[in-house]
Design an enzyme around this catalytic site. Structure first.
Site, PDB file in Angstrom:
ATOM      1  N   TYR A 168      -7.197   3.322   3.872  1.00  0.00           N
ATOM      2  CA  TYR A 168      -5.850   2.755   4.015  1.00  0.00           C
ATOM      3  C   TYR A 168      -5.907   1.458   4.823  1.00  0.00           C
ATOM      4  CZ  TYR A 168      -0.999   2.461   5.707  1.00  0.00           C
ATOM      5  OH  TYR A 168       0.273   2.033   6.028  1.00  0.00           O
ATOM      6  N   GLN A 223       0.816  -1.206   0.000  1.00  0.00           N
ATOM      7  CA  GLN A 223       0.000   0.000   0.000  1.00  0.00           C
ATOM      8  C   GLN A 223       0.852   1.259   0.000  1.00  0.00           C
ATOM      9  OE1 GLN A 223      -3.051   0.771  -0.468  1.00  0.00           O
ATOM     10  NE2 GLN A 223      -2.924   2.925   0.125  1.00  0.00           N
ATOM     11  N   GLU A 224       1.922   1.262   0.778  1.00  0.00           N
ATOM     12  CA  GLU A 224       2.727   2.470   0.945  1.00  0.00           C
ATOM     13  C   GLU A 224       3.550   2.814  -0.291  1.00  0.00           C
ATOM     14  OE1 GLU A 224       2.780   4.685   3.146  1.00  0.00           O
ATOM     15  OE2 GLU A 224       1.951   3.882   4.991  1.00  0.00           O
ATOM     16  N   SER A 225       4.197   1.811  -0.879  1.00  0.00           N
ATOM     17  CA  SER A 225       5.162   2.120  -1.946  1.00  0.00           C
ATOM     18  C   SER A 225       5.104   1.191  -3.138  1.00  0.00           C
ATOM     19  CB  SER A 225       6.584   2.056  -1.370  1.00  0.00           C
ATOM     20  OG  SER A 225       6.885   0.723  -0.971  1.00  0.00           O
TER      21      SER A 225
END
Length: 717
Positions: free
Chosen positions: A701, A593-595
Site C-alpha cells: 500500500y 489507491q483507496e477508492s
C-alpha cells in the site's frame, strides 16, 4: 514527391473552401480532428459552431460514412437537449451501415421515438435493432428496449418472449436478475405460468443468490421458490454448489441434504459431496464436513483430487490448531506432506496441483527450508510471465537472514528470487536489498551501480528514494518512449467509431466482446474512463501497458498514464491538502489507491467513500474538524470525506514525526501496529523499519501511494 505535393494542395484547397464558407470558423482537411472539435463544442453547449464544422465536414468529405457519423453525433446531442423528435427525424433516412453501426442507429431512434412517438415506429426500430444480423454487443439492451415498448402497447406476452430470447445474452448477475425479474412480472401479467416458471428457473440456476436478496420483489421470491421445488436432483446439486461457492452455505447445505447420493448423476456425486463438505465447514460443522469429504469416490474426476486437497487442509488445520504450530520435526507433518506431494503429479488437475505446491511452499518456509520452498515457487510461476506467486513467503526467509546479520546468505536468497520473479516492482525491491547486502559485506563499489540505476527512475518509487539517500541521484536520461499499441485495424473499427461518436457505453461493450489484445484493452480503458468507471479502466490500461503503475512508467505517453490516474472534479482535494498542510499529490495518490475516486466505494471491513474511512474514525474527527455531529452521509459526500481523510492523515503524519511513509502505513495497517514496529526497530534506518512492517499488504500500500503521488506530481504539476 508529386503524390505528396498533390495531397498537400488538395488539403489546402479544401481548407480554403471551408474558410470561405464559414467565415471565422476555419475547417481543415483533417476530418477526424475537425469531427472531434465539433464533438467538444457540443459538450460545451456550442451547438451552432459545431453544426457549422460538421456541415463543412459532410460537404467536403462527401462520403456516406461521414454523413452517418454527423447524423449520429447530432442525434445524440438532440437527445441530451431533450429534442427526441429531432433526433428521430435525423436518424430516419440515413444509414449507419457504412460505419458498421446501423443497429446502434436503430436503437437510438427507437429510444427517441419512445419519448416522442409514434410508439408503433419505435417498436419497429427496436425490433430491427434487436434482430439485426451480425455481431452487436448491445443486443441485450436492444431486447430490453424492445420488450419495454411492446409492454407499452399492452403486449405483455410478446414482451416476455423477447426477454426470453435475450436472457442468454446476460452474463453478469445484475443483468441476469434484471431480465429475469422483468420476465416473471410480464409472464404473470400475461397469465403465462409456464413462462414465469422458466424465467425463475433461469434466475435460480444462473444467479443463485439473487432470489434471497432483500431487494428482490416478493413476486420474484415466490416464483423462485416454486421453480426450486420443480428442480431435478441434478439441478438441485448444481444450484446448491453455486450457492455454497457464492457464500450462501446455509441454503446450499439445505438443498444438498434433500437428496440421496444415489439420486445424483454418477459423474456429479463427487462434486456435490465436496460442495456439501465445504458448506458444512463454512457453517462450523467440521466433523460432519470431514466425514462427507471422506465419502467422495476415488473415481479420477477433478472432485476426487479436490477432496484430497480438502482433507489435507483439514489435517493441517488440526496440526496447527489455534495456537503456535508444532516444530517441523513433529511426526504429524509427514503424512500430510506425503499426501500433498502426491497431488503435484502431472495427472492431477492444474488447480489442485497448484494448491498442493502452495501448501508445500508454506510448510517448507515454516521449516526454514529455503531451497525446497523455492522449488515449489518455480512450479507456481512456470509458464506465467510476471507471476508473483510465493514471492512474499520467500522474501520473508531472505529478510530473516538480513535481520540476523547473515548478509551473504541473505544476498544469495535475494539473487535466487531475482532469477525467478521478473515483474518490475519486485525486481527493483530485490535489486535494492542486494545492494544493501553488498554494502554490509564490504563491497560498496559493486553496490553503487545498482543504487544509481534505482535512483534514476522516473517517476521515483520508494526504492528510488531509498537509493537516492545513499548515492547522488544521476542526471535524468531521456527514456525511449514505448510504442503505441493502439494501432487501428479492422478488428477495432466498430469500437473506434463508437469512441469517435462519444458513445462510450456502447464502445465499452463492443471492446469487451473482442478477443483479448493490447488494442482491445486500451479501447476499453478509454471508454470506461469516460464513463467514470476508473477502477475498470485502470485494470484495462494495466493489462495493455504493464509499465504503468511502476517506476518505469515514465516511458509511457502521458495520455495513456492519465487514464490510470484520474483526478477529482472541482479541485476540492487541493483545498483540503492545503488546509491540512499535505501535498496535493500525496492526497490524490491516497484516494487513487483507496477508492479510485469512487465516492460510493465500500470495503469489506466497512470503510467508506473516497478516502475509505472507517465510521468510528470519521465519528471521532467530525466534532473537531467539521464542528458538527457525525452523520453517516458525511462519508458519501466526496468533499466532506476528503476533508476528514486529509485531517486523519495529518494526525498520523504528526504522530510519526513527519514521516509520510509511516503515516501511510498507519493509515492502512493501523497506528497501534505501526507504532509497535517503530518501537521494535528503534535506531534502525528508514528502509529497514519499512521492511520490518509485518503486513505485506501495508508495505505494498505504501509503495503504491508514494509512487502514485510522484505520478500525480508529474502529470498534474
Amino acid at each position: 514527391m508529386l503524390k505528396r505535393a498533390g495531397a498537400f494542395a488538395l488539403a489546402f484547397l479544401l481548407a480554403a473552401a471551408a474558410e470561405a464558407d464559414l467565415g471565422k470558423l476555419e475547417v481543415s482537411a483533417d476530418f477526424d480532428a475537425e469531427f472531434a472539435r465539433a464533438a467538444d463544442l457540443l459538450e460545451e453547449g456550442k451547438r451552432a459552431d459545431a453544426e457549422q464544422i460538421l456541415d463543412a465536414v459532410r460537404r467536403l468529405a462527401d462520403r456516406p460514412a461521414w454523413n452517418a457519423r454527423v447524423a449520429l453525433l447530432l442525434a445524440s446531442d438532440d437527445v441530451r437537449r431533450g429534442d427526441d423528435a429531432g433526433a428521430a427525424a435525423r436518424l430516419r433516412d440515413v444509414s449507419a451501415a457504412p460505419i458498421g453501426l446501423d443497429a446502434y442507429r436503430l436503437l437510438l431512434r427507437a429510444q427517441a421515438l419512445e419519448r416522442a412517438g409514434p410508439l408503433s415506429e419505435a417498436v419497429g426500430a427496436a425490433r430491427l435493432a434487436f434482430e439485426t444480423d451480425g455481431p452487436f454487443a448491445f443486443r441485450l439492451p436492444a431486447g430490453i428496449v424492445f420488450s419495454r415498448l411492446l409492454e407499452k402497447e399492452h403486449r405483455a406476452g410478446e414482451a416476455a418472449a423477447v426477454l426470453a430470447r435475450a436472457a442468454p445474452l446476460a452474463t453478469a448477475a445484475d443483468a441476469i436478475g434484471e431480465v429475469a425479474f422483468a420476465r416473471i412480472r410480464l409472464a404473470r401479467s400475461a397469465g403465462d405460468g409456464a413462462a414465469a416458471t422458466a424465467a425463475a428457473r433461469d434466475l435460480i440456476l444462473r444467479a443463485p443468490t439473487l432470489d434471497g436478496a432483500k431487494s428482490t420483489p416478493a413476486i420474484v421470491r415466490k416464483a423462485a421458490q416454486e421453480a426450486e421445488e420443480r428442480l431435478t436432483p441434478a439441478e438441485r446439486g448444481q444450484r446448491a454448489g453455486a450457492l455454497v461457492a457464492a457464500g450462501d452455505a446455509r441454503r446450499g447445505v439445505r438443498l444438498l441434504s434433500r437428496d440421496r447420493i444415489s439420486d445424483w448423476p454418477e459423474l456429479e456425486r463427487g462434486k456435490n459431496l465436496l460442495a456439501l463438505a465445504r458448506g458444512q465447514l463454512a457453517l462450523k460443522k467440521e466433523k460432519e464436513a470431514e466425514a462427507v469429504a471422506a465419502r467422495v469416490p476415488d473415481d479420477g474426476t477433478p472432485a476426487e483430487y479436490e477432496a484430497r486437497l480438502f482433507r489435507a487442509d483439514r489435517a493441517l488445520a488440526r496440526i496447527r490448531g489455534k495456537g503456535s504450530s508444532p516444530p517441523p520435526e513433529d511426526p504429524r507433518w509427514e503424512p500430510v506432506r506425503r499426501d500433498l506431494a502426491q497431488l503435484t503429479a502431472a495427472e492431477v488437475p492444474p488447480t489442485v496441483r497448484r494448491g498442493a505446491h502452495e501448501r508445500l511452499l508454506r510448510m517448507d518456509a515454516d521449516a526454514e527450508r529455503f531451497e525446497d520452498a523455492l522449488g515449489h515457487a518455480r512450479e507456481l510461476v512456470r509458464g506465467s510471465s510476471g507471476s508473483v506467486d510465493g514471492f512474499e513467503t520467500l522474501w520473508r526467509l531472505a529478510w530473516s537472514r538480513y535481520e540476523a546479520g547473515d548478509f551473504r546468505e541473505a544476498r544469495a536468497r535475494i539473487e535466487a528470487l531475482s532469477s525467478l520473479y521478473s515483474d518490475i516492482s519486485r525486481s527493483r525491491r530485490l535489486r535494492y536489498w542486494r545492494a544493501r547486502c553488498l554494502i554490509a559485506e564490504g563491497s560498496p563499489r559493486e553496490a553503487r551501480p545498482l543504487l544509481e540505476s534505482l535512483a534514476s527512475s522516473t517517476p521515483a518509487d520508494l526504492y528510488a528514494r531509498f537509493a537516492a539517500a545513499r548515492v547522488p541521484r544521476p542526471p535524468l536520461v531521456e527514456r525511449t518512449a514505448l510504442s503505441d499499441p493502439s494501432t487501428e485495424t479492422a478488428a477495432f473499427a466498430r469500437v473506434d467509431e463508437l469512441l469517435r461518436l462519444r458513445m462510450f457505453a456502447e464502445a465499452s461493450a463492443e471492446a469487451r466482446a473482442l478477443p483479448p489484445s493490447r488494442g482491445r484493452d486500451l479501447r476499453q480503458a478509454q471508454s470506461d474512463f469516460a464513463l467514470g468507471r476508473f477502477l475498470v479502466a485502470a485494470a484495462a490500461i494495466k493489462r495493455a501497458i504493464p509499465e504503468i503503475g511502476t517506476a518505469e512508467e515514465g516511458r509511457v505517453p502521458d495520455g495513456w498514464r492519465r487514464l490510470y490516474y484520474p483526478i477529482e472534479e472541482g479541485g476540492f482535494l487541493v483545498g483540503n491538502a492545503q488546509k491540512f498542510a499535505i501535498e496535493t499529490s500525496v492526497l490524490r495518490g491516497l484516494v487513487r489507491q483507496e477508492s479510485a475516486f469512487d465516492a460510493g466505494a465500500r470495503s469489506r471491513a466497512g470503510a467508506l467513500g473516497l478516502t475509505q474511512l472507517m465510521p468510528a474514525t470519521a465519528k471521532s474527527l467530525s466534532r473537531s474538524v467539521l464542528r458538527s455531529r457525525y452523520r453517516r452521509a458525511f462519508l458519501y459526500d466526496p468533499a466532506v470525506n476528503a476533508e476528514l481523510g486529509a485531517a486523519y492523515l495529518r494526525t498520523l503524519i504528526d504522530r510519526f514525526g513527519g514521516s509520510e511513509m509511516l503515516a501511510l502505513a498507519a493509515y492502512n495497517g493501523g497506528p497501534t501496529r505501526i507504532a509497535r514496529v517503530v518501537r521494535e526497530t528503534a535506531g534502525r534506518s528508514e528502509d529497514e523499519v519499512f521492511e520490518s512492517i509485518p503486513l505485506y499488504e501495508t508495505r505494498d500500500y505504501v509503495r503504491r501511494v508514494l509512487l502514485y503521488a510522484e505520478s500525480y506530481r508529474e502529470l498534474y504539476p
